[in-house]
Design a protein around this motif. Structure first.
Motif, PDB file in Angstrom:
ATOM      1  N   ARG A  22       0.768  -1.158   0.258  1.00 42.96           N
ATOM      2  CA  ARG A  22       0.234  -0.423  -0.121  1.00 42.96           C
ATOM      3  C   ARG A  22       1.034   0.814   0.084  1.00 42.96           C
ATOM      4  O   ARG A  22       0.974   2.380  -0.713  1.00 42.96           O
ATOM      5  CB  ARG A  22      -0.865  -0.062   1.396  1.00 42.96           C
ATOM      6  N   GLU A  23       1.992   1.880   0.902  1.00 40.52           N
ATOM      7  CA  GLU A  23       2.620   2.611   0.676  1.00 40.52           C
ATOM      8  C   GLU A  23       3.945   2.647  -0.812  1.00 40.52           C
ATOM      9  O   GLU A  23       3.545   4.068  -0.924  1.00 40.52           O
ATOM     10  CB  GLU A  23       3.379   2.672   1.836  1.00 40.52           C
ATOM     11  N   GLU A  24       3.923   1.334  -1.119  1.00 36.59           N
ATOM     12  CA  GLU A  24       4.491   2.417  -2.787  1.00 36.59           C
ATOM     13  C   GLU A  24       3.957   2.289  -3.797  1.00 36.59           C
ATOM     14  O   GLU A  24       3.700   3.508  -4.260  1.00 36.59           O
ATOM     15  CB  GLU A  24       4.886   0.717  -2.982  1.00 36.59           C
ATOM     16  N   VAL A  25       2.039   2.240  -3.344  1.00 37.82           N
ATOM     17  CA  VAL A  25       1.483   2.850  -4.477  1.00 37.82           C
ATOM     18  C   VAL A  25       1.187   3.735  -4.230  1.00 37.82           C
ATOM     19  O   VAL A  25       0.666   4.964  -5.332  1.00 37.82           O
ATOM     20  CB  VAL A  25      -0.046   1.342  -4.065  1.00 37.82           C
ATOM     21  N   THR A  26       0.475   4.157  -3.202  1.00 35.60           N
ATOM     22  CA  THR A  26       0.467   6.050  -2.650  1.00 35.60           C
ATOM     23  C   THR A  26       1.309   6.656  -2.873  1.00 35.60           C
ATOM     24  O   THR A  26       1.743   7.751  -3.509  1.00 35.60           O
ATOM     25  CB  THR A  26      -0.192   6.510  -1.413  1.00 35.60           C
ATOM     26  N   GLU A  27       2.554   6.743  -2.692  1.00 36.04           N
ATOM     27  CA  GLU A  27       4.011   6.793  -2.470  1.00 36.04           C
ATOM     28  C   GLU A  27       3.998   7.508  -3.980  1.00 36.04           C
ATOM     29  O   GLU A  27       4.558   8.392  -4.714  1.00 36.04           O
ATOM     30  CB  GLU A  27       5.318   6.349  -1.715  1.00 36.04           C
ATOM     31  N   PHE A  28       4.380   5.951  -5.122  1.00 34.77           N
ATOM     32  CA  PHE A  28       4.362   6.001  -6.590  1.00 34.77           C
ATOM     33  C   PHE A  28       3.911   7.508  -6.942  1.00 34.77           C
ATOM     34  O   PHE A  28       3.652   8.187  -7.881  1.00 34.77           O
ATOM     35  CB  PHE A  28       4.501   4.817  -6.561  1.00 34.77           C
ATOM     36  N   ALA A  29       2.190   7.024  -6.387  1.00 36.28           N
ATOM     37  CA  ALA A  29       1.382   7.760  -7.332  1.00 36.28           C
ATOM     38  C   ALA A  29       2.202   9.555  -6.511  1.00 36.28           C
ATOM     39  O   ALA A  29       1.249  10.295  -8.036  1.00 36.28           O
ATOM     40  CB  ALA A  29      -0.060   7.753  -6.223  1.00 36.28           C
ATOM     41  N   ALA A  30       2.150   9.734  -5.254  1.00 41.41           N
ATOM     42  CA  ALA A  30       1.996  11.048  -5.178  1.00 41.41           C
ATOM     43  C   ALA A  30       2.991  11.685  -5.931  1.00 41.41           C
ATOM     44  O   ALA A  30       3.199  13.131  -6.103  1.00 41.41           O
ATOM     45  CB  ALA A  30       2.386  10.836  -3.782  1.00 41.41           C
ATOM     46  N   LYS A  31       3.954  10.404  -6.352  1.00 35.90           N
ATOM     47  CA  LYS A  31       5.213  11.400  -6.651  1.00 35.90           C
ATOM     48  C   LYS A  31       4.709  11.648  -8.947  1.00 35.90           C
ATOM     49  O   LYS A  31       5.084  12.403  -9.563  1.00 35.90           O
ATOM     50  CB  LYS A  31       6.987  10.721  -6.523  1.00 35.90           C
ATOM     51  N   TYR A  32       4.146   9.999  -9.288  1.00 32.80           N
ATOM     52  CA  TYR A  32       4.102  10.645 -10.606  1.00 32.80           C
ATOM     53  C   TYR A  32       2.795  10.278 -10.974  1.00 32.80           C
ATOM     54  O   TYR A  32       2.987  10.456 -12.563  1.00 32.80           O
ATOM     55  CB  TYR A  32       4.981   8.727 -11.096  1.00 32.80           C
ATOM     56  N   ASP A  33       1.608  10.222 -10.435  1.00 31.34           N
ATOM     57  CA  ASP A  33       0.822   9.578 -10.902  1.00 31.34           C
ATOM     58  C   ASP A  33      -0.236   9.659  -9.946  1.00 31.34           C
ATOM     59  O   ASP A  33      -1.663   9.330  -9.812  1.00 31.34           O
ATOM     60  CB  ASP A  33       0.540   8.554 -11.059  1.00 31.34           C
ATOM     61  N   PRO A  34      -0.599  11.291  -9.536  1.00 33.18           N
ATOM     62  CA  PRO A  34      -1.160  11.876  -7.882  1.00 33.18           C
ATOM     63  C   PRO A  34      -2.829  11.619  -8.800  1.00 33.18           C
ATOM     64  O   PRO A  34      -3.653  13.103  -8.241  1.00 33.18           O
ATOM     65  CB  PRO A  34      -0.462  12.666  -7.891  1.00 33.18           C
ATOM     66  N   GLN A  35      -3.698  10.586  -8.726  1.00 37.42           N
ATOM     67  CA  GLN A  35      -4.612  10.354  -9.257  1.00 37.42           C
ATOM     68  C   GLN A  35      -5.613  10.199  -7.971  1.00 37.42           C
ATOM     69  O   GLN A  35      -5.277   9.336  -7.447  1.00 37.42           O
ATOM     70  CB  GLN A  35      -4.901   9.317 -10.333  1.00 37.42           C
TER      71      GLN A  35
END
Length: 148
Positions: A22-35
Motif C-alpha cells: 500500500r505505501e509503495e502504491v501511494t508514494e509512487f502515485a503521489a510522485k508520478y501519477d497523483p490521481q
C-alpha cells in the motif's frame, strides 16, 4: 551468458513474485501519477476501481523490477531496449496483490546495420495471485551476438 544466437522463438519463461505494498502504491502515485483513486480509499471507492489501486505506470515499474531480477539469475548479453510496441493494463492492481510474469519470445532478427547485435521481440503477461492477467506488453530487446 545468453547471446542472440541462443534465443529461440517460442521459448517461454515464468518468473517473479512482487508483493504490492500500500505505501509503495501511494508514494509512487503521489510522485508520478497523483490521481485520487491511486491516493485515497475514499476517492477510489467512488470509481469503477472500488478501492485504492496502483497506477499502471507503477505496475510497469514493478514488472521491470521482476524482469531485472530474473536477468540476474539468467545472464543475458542484453544491450537495452529500443521500446515497447504494445502495452495494455487489463485489470486493476491492488495493494496486497502478488504479481508474477510469463514471457514468450515471438520474433528475432539480426541487426542489418549493427552486426554485433540482434533484436528480439517478446510478449510479457503479468498475473496476480489469482492467475488473472493484469498487464500485457510486447517489447523489443537488444542483445549482443556471440563474440567471434
Amino acid at each position: 551468458m545468453q547471446y542472440f544466437e541462443d534465443i529461440e522463438v517460442g521459448s517461454t519463461a515464468s518468473f517473479g513474485a512482487y508483493r504490492v505494498i500500500r505505501e509503495e502504491v501511494t508514494e509512487f502515485a503521489a510522485k508520478y501519477d497523483p490521481q485520487p483513486f491511486h491516493l485515497s480509499d475514499e476517492a477510489a471507492a467512488k470509481t469503477h476501481f472500488g478501492r485504492l489501486s496502483a497506477s499502471g505506470w507503477h505496475t510497469c515499474a514493478m514488472t521491470m523490477s521482476m524482469l531485472v531480477e530474473n536477468l540476474k539469475n539468467h545472464r543475458q548479453a542484453g544491450l537495452g531496449s529500443p521500446g515497447i510496441d504494445e502495452l495494455k493494463w487489463l485489470k486493476p492492481v491492488y495493494p496486497g496483490d502478488t504479481l508474477r510474469c510469463e514471457s514468450e519470445v515471438i520474433d528475432k532478427r539480426a541487426s542489418v546495420s549493427r552486426p554485433e547485435m540482434g533484436i528480439f521481440k517478446s510478449r510479457l503477461t503479468v498475473f496476480n495471485q489469482d492467475n488473472i492477467a493484469v498487464m500485457s506488453m510486447v517489447s523489443n530487446g537488444l542483445v549482443a551476438t556471440r563474440p567471434q
